[in-house]
Design a protein around this motif. Sequence first.
Motif, PDB file in Angstrom:
ATOM      1  N   PHE A 385     -11.369 -15.519 -83.421  1.00 46.53           N
ATOM      2  CA  PHE A 385     -12.586 -15.757 -83.247  1.00 46.53           C
ATOM      3  C   PHE A 385     -12.743 -15.509 -85.817  1.00 46.53           C
ATOM      4  O   PHE A 385     -12.821 -16.429 -86.774  1.00 46.53           O
ATOM      5  N   LEU A 387     -10.988 -13.463 -87.129  1.00 44.58           N
ATOM      6  CA  LEU A 387      -9.337 -13.840 -88.169  1.00 44.58           C
ATOM      7  C   LEU A 387      -9.774 -15.003 -88.166  1.00 44.58           C
ATOM      8  O   LEU A 387      -9.081 -15.366 -89.538  1.00 44.58           O
ATOM      9  N   LYS A 388     -10.069 -16.012 -87.707  1.00 45.97           N
ATOM     10  CA  LYS A 388      -9.852 -17.266 -88.079  1.00 45.97           C
ATOM     11  C   LYS A 388     -10.659 -18.195 -88.799  1.00 45.97           C
ATOM     12  O   LYS A 388     -10.457 -18.824 -90.036  1.00 45.97           O
ATOM     13  N   ARG A 390     -11.810 -16.050 -90.552  1.00 44.91           N
ATOM     14  CA  ARG A 390     -11.634 -15.425 -92.334  1.00 44.91           C
ATOM     15  C   ARG A 390      -9.728 -16.357 -93.055  1.00 44.91           C
ATOM     16  O   ARG A 390      -9.379 -15.060 -94.115  1.00 44.91           O
ATOM     17  N   GLY A 391      -9.840 -16.902 -92.289  1.00 46.59           N
ATOM     18  CA  GLY A 391      -8.759 -17.819 -92.936  1.00 46.59           C
ATOM     19  C   GLY A 391      -7.315 -17.495 -92.022  1.00 46.59           C
ATOM     20  O   GLY A 391      -5.999 -18.288 -93.232  1.00 46.59           O
ATOM     21  N   LEU A 392      -6.925 -16.777 -91.259  1.00 45.78           N
ATOM     22  CA  LEU A 392      -6.002 -16.950 -90.246  1.00 45.78           C
ATOM     23  C   LEU A 392      -5.410 -18.525 -89.606  1.00 45.78           C
ATOM     24  O   LEU A 392      -6.127 -18.387 -88.916  1.00 45.78           O
ATOM     25  N   PRO A 393      -3.979 -18.663 -89.528  1.00 39.42           N
ATOM     26  CA  PRO A 393      -3.489 -19.685 -88.895  1.00 39.42           C
ATOM     27  C   PRO A 393      -3.808 -19.270 -87.080  1.00 39.42           C
ATOM     28  O   PRO A 393      -3.869 -17.607 -87.417  1.00 39.42           O
ATOM     29  N   GLU A 394      -4.025 -19.247 -86.680  1.00 35.44           N
ATOM     30  CA  GLU A 394      -4.021 -19.303 -85.239  1.00 35.44           C
ATOM     31  C   GLU A 394      -3.142 -18.253 -84.675  1.00 35.44           C
ATOM     32  O   GLU A 394      -3.003 -17.085 -84.414  1.00 35.44           O
ATOM     33  N   GLN A 396      -0.555 -16.784 -86.611  1.00 34.48           N
ATOM     34  CA  GLN A 396      -1.108 -15.675 -87.766  1.00 34.48           C
ATOM     35  C   GLN A 396      -2.134 -14.078 -86.754  1.00 34.48           C
ATOM     36  O   GLN A 396      -1.795 -12.955 -87.278  1.00 34.48           O
ATOM     37  N   LEU A 400      -1.131 -10.989 -85.258  1.00 40.62           N
ATOM     38  CA  LEU A 400      -2.131  -9.051 -86.299  1.00 40.62           C
ATOM     39  C   LEU A 400      -2.842  -8.393 -85.259  1.00 40.62           C
ATOM     40  O   LEU A 400      -2.626  -7.644 -84.800  1.00 40.62           O
ATOM     41  N   LEU A 401      -3.392  -9.505 -83.602  1.00 37.91           N
ATOM     42  CA  LEU A 401      -3.710  -8.759 -82.638  1.00 37.91           C
ATOM     43  C   LEU A 401      -2.773  -7.454 -82.080  1.00 37.91           C
ATOM     44  O   LEU A 401      -2.704  -7.309 -81.213  1.00 37.91           O
TER      45      LEU A 401
END
Lengths: 434, 250
Positions: A385, A387-388, A390-394, A396, A400-401
């Motif tokens: 949540f 990351l999302k 902050r603008g990252l689609p699911e 993506q 990253l994780l």
Amino acid sequence: MNVAVAKTGKGRAVSDLFASAEGRLPGSPDVIAVRREAFESYERLGLPHRRIEEWKYTDLRALVGEVLPLAATPDAAALKRAADAVKAHAVDGACKLVLVDGVFAAELSDVKALAAEAGFKTLPEVLDKDAGLLKTASTDAVIALNAALATDGVVLSIADGAQLSAPIQIIHIATAASASAFTRSQVSVGKGARVTIVETFVAAEAGAYQVNDAVIVSVGDNADVAHIRLMDDAPDAVNVTSQFVTVGANVKFNFFNMTTGAAVSRLQGFITLAGEGSELSANGVNLLKKTEHGDTTLVVDHAVPNCVSRETFRAVIDDRAHSVFQGRIIVRPDAQKTDGKMMTRALLLSDEAEADNKPELEIFADDVSCGHGATAGALDDSLLFYLKARGLPEKQAQALLIQAFVGEAIEQIADDTLREHVIGIAERWLERRS
Amino acid sequence: MALLEVKDLKVRVEEREILHGLTLTVNEGEVHAIMGPNGSGKSTLSHVIAGKPGYEVTDGQILFRGEDLLEMEPEERAAKGVFLAFQYPVEIPGVATMNFLRTALNAQRKARGEDEYSTPDFLKKVREVSKSLNIPQDMLKRGVNVGFSGGEKKRNEVLQMALFEPSLCILDEMDSGLDIDALRIAADGVNALRSPGRAMIVITHYQRLLNYIVPDFVHVMSKGRVVKSGDKELALELEASGYAQFEDAA
């Protein structure tokens, strides 16, 4: 011989396999006799299945069924496809040795460049004189089958004190569908030498092939070796590879395996610390999706005192894939002051993904420090949540994780170029996922 | 058109209703403080605006520049200009702060159909902002918030706010866990971002924060509703008299 056991799942007599291959198998008559003996051993055992403890989670009879006939010797068209694959998968600056469908391809390899750095022969050249390379202490059926049917391989010897700046990359390329390749290689590293060996397994427009590879590594005292295996096979391939390593005294041995393909794969590594004061770092990553089955089995044998071993293993499992990690640490009665640690973590990306972790410690010495840990879990929702938000689609955010998760194993690779090469393969796996 | 309109919002968590019909309008350039006792629904409001899962909106609307925010994924809201500064920013081991900042900024720009930042431009911007917030460069090489102190985590939130240039900033209990010096640095960072095109919602339990970030409007929340609104003087009144009067009123 029990004929009932010697049938494969599909009823084909396994002895046909050897009979049809025999004309292709290199070696003196003595060597052929060793091969026949190995094959008979395989015939008695058949493919490993779940009632054999070491293969409990990877039942090859159920998963694979039968061994496919040997691939034909590659023709010009196959070599052309292989050449493209070499370009796509070569490590920057590496000295390449290429095996296509289980046959050494001199025209795709950097034999001349290698000659200045290391002794090099092919398996057939060695087997002209000596069957020793076909013999191991193992009673494993797939290893016996490899001894029986290995068509080619590379035999490297690194001189005492040699400092190789460029990695040696052995690239296994499958160009033939519905066929199998058997290879066996040897790497002997002299005292005080430094070398990086990379083994890459890929396909060139081939599917449903089978790979059975074995590599035997011996490391002299005070040597510094990095050994990296990248199993990036076609999605419907089978890859079973076995690795035997014997390490001398005061050695640094850094091993890494990553599996990013194959319907069924198993890396079984048997690493013996036979000289005091050595440090082993053995690490691995499985990236599995669809119905892939990936098994990493490592046996680390502390045969002498005062060695350190560290194992870090990460599995990322999507869809209905199945990852297996079996890690056994043996500490022999004399191996006092052994320091052995093993940590394995699995990340489950779907409800149907499966991870089996089986750590085993067999400790016969009383003054040692050994431990293991295992975890399995999903991606942390609170991190996703963040990351999302902050603008990252699911996908993506997940990527990253996942990269961070496998990074804990990949960062054990010291060489920057190689580490970037490995990260690149992991990133391509993540892109295929999204 | 208002920047943010929350209309008669009712929100449940599991079976319990937390917001019972909350209404709030925020225009560009305004700073709104939302105060209230623990459990009054302040953080729930911020989470629902940002799109955190686990909340069920049973009635009402949230419009952002007239668009229905509740229909958007959290990442779409971020790209539209909604930013939540978390009360407890998470630690993300293995994801370098710099990589995270660049990935997030470019994801937002891509969603808006803008070009990605070039590396030199990005680095220049990060350096400028981090310097003004007293964030050392080596902190940016570490995992996101990993090993950061409470003050460093909050400054990292303000750093992101400065980089992403949102039009609505929601600061959820920014003062929690901060000593007075850390609070001043973070608040100075926030104040530097006040602009006619940007609105802020400052959620806090204590009046103290509002000495540093002076609001245009103050709303008191109790039991899932806004029970009183006023100017900054209302915060001082609350400091003197406490929340008890409003708990009764609600």
